[in-house]
Design an enzyme around this catalytic site. Structure first.
Site, mmCIF file in Angstrom:
data_model
loop_
_atom_site.group_PDB
_atom_site.id
_atom_site.type_symbol
_atom_site.label_atom_id
_atom_site.label_comp_id
_atom_site.label_asym_id
_atom_site.label_seq_id
_atom_site.Cartn_x
_atom_site.Cartn_y
_atom_site.Cartn_z
ATOM 1 N N TYR A 119 0.801 -1.226 0.000
ATOM 2 C CA TYR A 119 0.000 0.000 0.000
ATOM 3 C C TYR A 119 0.835 1.279 0.000
ATOM 4 O O TYR A 119 0.293 2.368 0.039
ATOM 5 C CB TYR A 119 -0.958 0.003 1.198
ATOM 6 C CG TYR A 119 -2.145 -0.929 1.029
ATOM 7 C CD1 TYR A 119 -2.184 -1.894 0.035
ATOM 8 C CD2 TYR A 119 -3.239 -0.833 1.879
ATOM 9 C CE1 TYR A 119 -3.260 -2.753 -0.108
ATOM 10 C CE2 TYR A 119 -4.331 -1.684 1.744
ATOM 11 C CZ TYR A 119 -4.334 -2.641 0.745
ATOM 12 O OH TYR A 119 -5.413 -3.486 0.623
ATOM 13 N N LYS A 166 2.752 -14.699 5.120
ATOM 14 C CA LYS A 166 2.847 -15.751 4.106
ATOM 15 C C LYS A 166 4.332 -15.977 3.838
ATOM 16 O O LYS A 166 4.818 -15.825 2.708
ATOM 17 C CB LYS A 166 2.077 -15.300 2.851
ATOM 18 C CG LYS A 166 1.906 -16.358 1.790
ATOM 19 C CD LYS A 166 0.911 -17.429 2.130
ATOM 20 C CE LYS A 166 0.839 -18.440 0.988
ATOM 21 N NZ LYS A 166 -0.012 -19.594 1.297
ATOM 22 N N ASP A 199 -3.607 -17.387 4.516
ATOM 23 C CA ASP A 199 -4.714 -18.096 3.858
ATOM 24 C C ASP A 199 -5.395 -19.055 4.832
ATOM 25 O O ASP A 199 -6.625 -19.067 4.959
ATOM 26 C CB ASP A 199 -4.241 -18.810 2.584
ATOM 27 C CG ASP A 199 -2.914 -19.538 2.739
ATOM 28 O OD1 ASP A 199 -2.275 -19.404 3.808
ATOM 29 O OD2 ASP A 199 -2.512 -20.254 1.804
ATOM 30 N N ASP A 223 -5.859 -5.176 6.074
ATOM 31 C CA ASP A 223 -7.022 -4.539 5.462
ATOM 32 C C ASP A 223 -8.072 -5.603 5.146
ATOM 33 O O ASP A 223 -9.257 -5.463 5.479
ATOM 34 C CB ASP A 223 -6.570 -3.822 4.178
ATOM 35 C CG ASP A 223 -7.636 -2.928 3.601
ATOM 36 O OD1 ASP A 223 -8.604 -2.613 4.323
ATOM 37 O OD2 ASP A 223 -7.511 -2.542 2.428
ATOM 38 N N ASP A 227 -11.846 -6.660 7.410
ATOM 39 C CA ASP A 227 -13.204 -6.663 6.846
ATOM 40 C C ASP A 227 -13.844 -8.034 7.033
ATOM 41 O O ASP A 227 -15.034 -8.149 7.328
ATOM 42 C CB ASP A 227 -13.189 -6.296 5.361
ATOM 43 C CG ASP A 227 -13.164 -4.789 5.142
ATOM 44 O OD1 ASP A 227 -12.717 -4.073 6.056
ATOM 45 O OD2 ASP A 227 -13.586 -4.326 4.062
HETATM 46 MG MG MG Z 1 -10.494 -1.643 3.786
#
Ligand code: MG
Ligand code: NAI
Length: 326
Positions: A119, A166, A199, A223, A227
């Site tokens: 990001y 990961k 995962d 992120d 959610d």
């Molecule tokens: Mg978000």
């Protein structure tokens, strides 16, 4: 006196901010609120989504309380997190009584690194039809967020920190993150530590979220996973967050300006009210925060909620219910 920059922003940002303020007004706390503008409307009015005066005020204040921005979110809230160097994004996912959700017994805090990873926006078109993005993970950034997660666990009396990564595939970047987390964990022998691949962790979160307490992870995984966790306990209308740095803090609900319901007065104020609770705890007004949270939960149990939670109250009516119970 704590100086707080209040930015309602766009759409339901304004509606939920008014609702949360109504609840906060039940207490006589030493806050000085400075109301500022940012977002799509500010862009139209001033030609800048984050006007200089707003940014300056944010840099001057002790904390920022933010509603939501619309299409300009990247230029407003993402920029603010960067300018105020809030490296830790804290996103709790907790089930409340009276909420119809997948799990009744979830209480997870996700600590997401907020400044590194994919990001950073280091994306390039290196040839026709070929693009690349650079994933930056540093020892300093990883150490800072790992320590933050353990300190949060200690402060909140939590028992376990789980690092998600990961490292089997991204051997350098995730490898560094995992190794640093493991090392930091050694300084907190009273707190259990483990790590999962991201995962597998997504599957565990869906099937057996009770195994998680505090989660620490890199920016993009954080992120996504936050959610997912919000979805386990009732969704966006209930998800608060805090962005914490060494000097600054920004408190904001996870949701956006919700143009589909904006102006109708039916936005769920819970995420914003819980965001205010996070701000109160940040300034050590713990009992006030607990009282608001309890009143909100009672409101859920009585079904006195906005339509997204199955009730038929308006935003301000629900806020008044909460305020009445405090
Ligand atoms: Mg978000
Ligand atoms: P959104 O969070 O605004 O809405 C997603 C869905 O959830 C919509 O159906 C909305 O009605 C519902 N929803 C969200 N919050 C709610 C609440 N408090 N009560 C009841 N229902 C609620 O995300 P979306 O639709 O992806 O984006 C809409 C706008 O918001 C875009 O312009 C986007 O750029 C912006 N945005 C801003 C963010 C921020 O300021 N932090 C974060 C996410 C999106």
């Amino acid at each position: 006196m704590h100086r707080i920059t209040v930015i309602p922003g766009d759409g339901i940002g304004k509606e939920v901010m008014d609702a949360a303020m109504l609840v906060l007004e039940k207490f006589d706390l030493p806050f000085e609120f400075v109301w500022m503008e940012a977002g799509d409307e500010a862009l139209k009015k001033y030609g800048k989504a984050l006007p200089d005066e707003t940014l300056e005020e944010c840099l001057r204040s002790d904390a920022v309380l933010f509603g939501a921005a619309g299409e300009t979110a990247a230029d407003v809230i993402v920029r603010l997190r960067f300018e105020l160097e809030t490296f830790a994004n804290i996103r709790p996912a907790k089930s409340y009584r009276g909420i119809n959700c997948l799990y009744k017994d979830v209480d997870i805090v996700i600590v997401r690194e907020n400044t590194e990873c994919l990001y950073k926006g280091l994306e390039f078109e290196i040839a026709d039809g070929v693009t690349e993005g650079i994933r930056v993970i540093t020892k300093k950034g990883s150490e800072r967020i790992a320590k933050f997660a353990f300190e949060l666990a200690k402060k909140e009396g939590r028992k376990k920190v789980t690092a998600l990564h990961k490292a089997n595939v991204m051997k350098k970047t995730c490898g560094l993150f995992r190794d640093v987390c493991k090392k930091v964990a050694l300084s907190y022998p009273e707190i259990e530590f483990n790590d999962y691949y991201i995962d597998a962790a997504c599957m565990y979160l869906v099937m057996n979220p009770q195994r998680f307490d505090v989660i620490v992870t890199t920016n993009m995984f954080g992120d996504i996973v936050s959610d997912l966790a919000a979805g386990l306990v009732g969704g966006l209308g209930l998800a608060p967050s805090a962005n914490i740095g060494e000097k600054h803090a920004i408190f904001e609900p996870v949701h956006g300006s919700a143009p589909d319901i904006a102006g109708k007065g039916i936005a769920n104020p819970s995420a914003m009210i819980l965001t205010v609770c996070m701000m109160l705890r940040h300034f050590n007004y713990t009992s006030e925060a607990n009282r608001i949270e309890k009143a909100l939960e009672e409101t859920f149990v009585e079904g006195k909620t906005t339509p997204d939670l199955g009730g038929n109250l308006k935003t301000m009516e629900m806020a008044r219910e909460v305020a009445k119970k405090i």
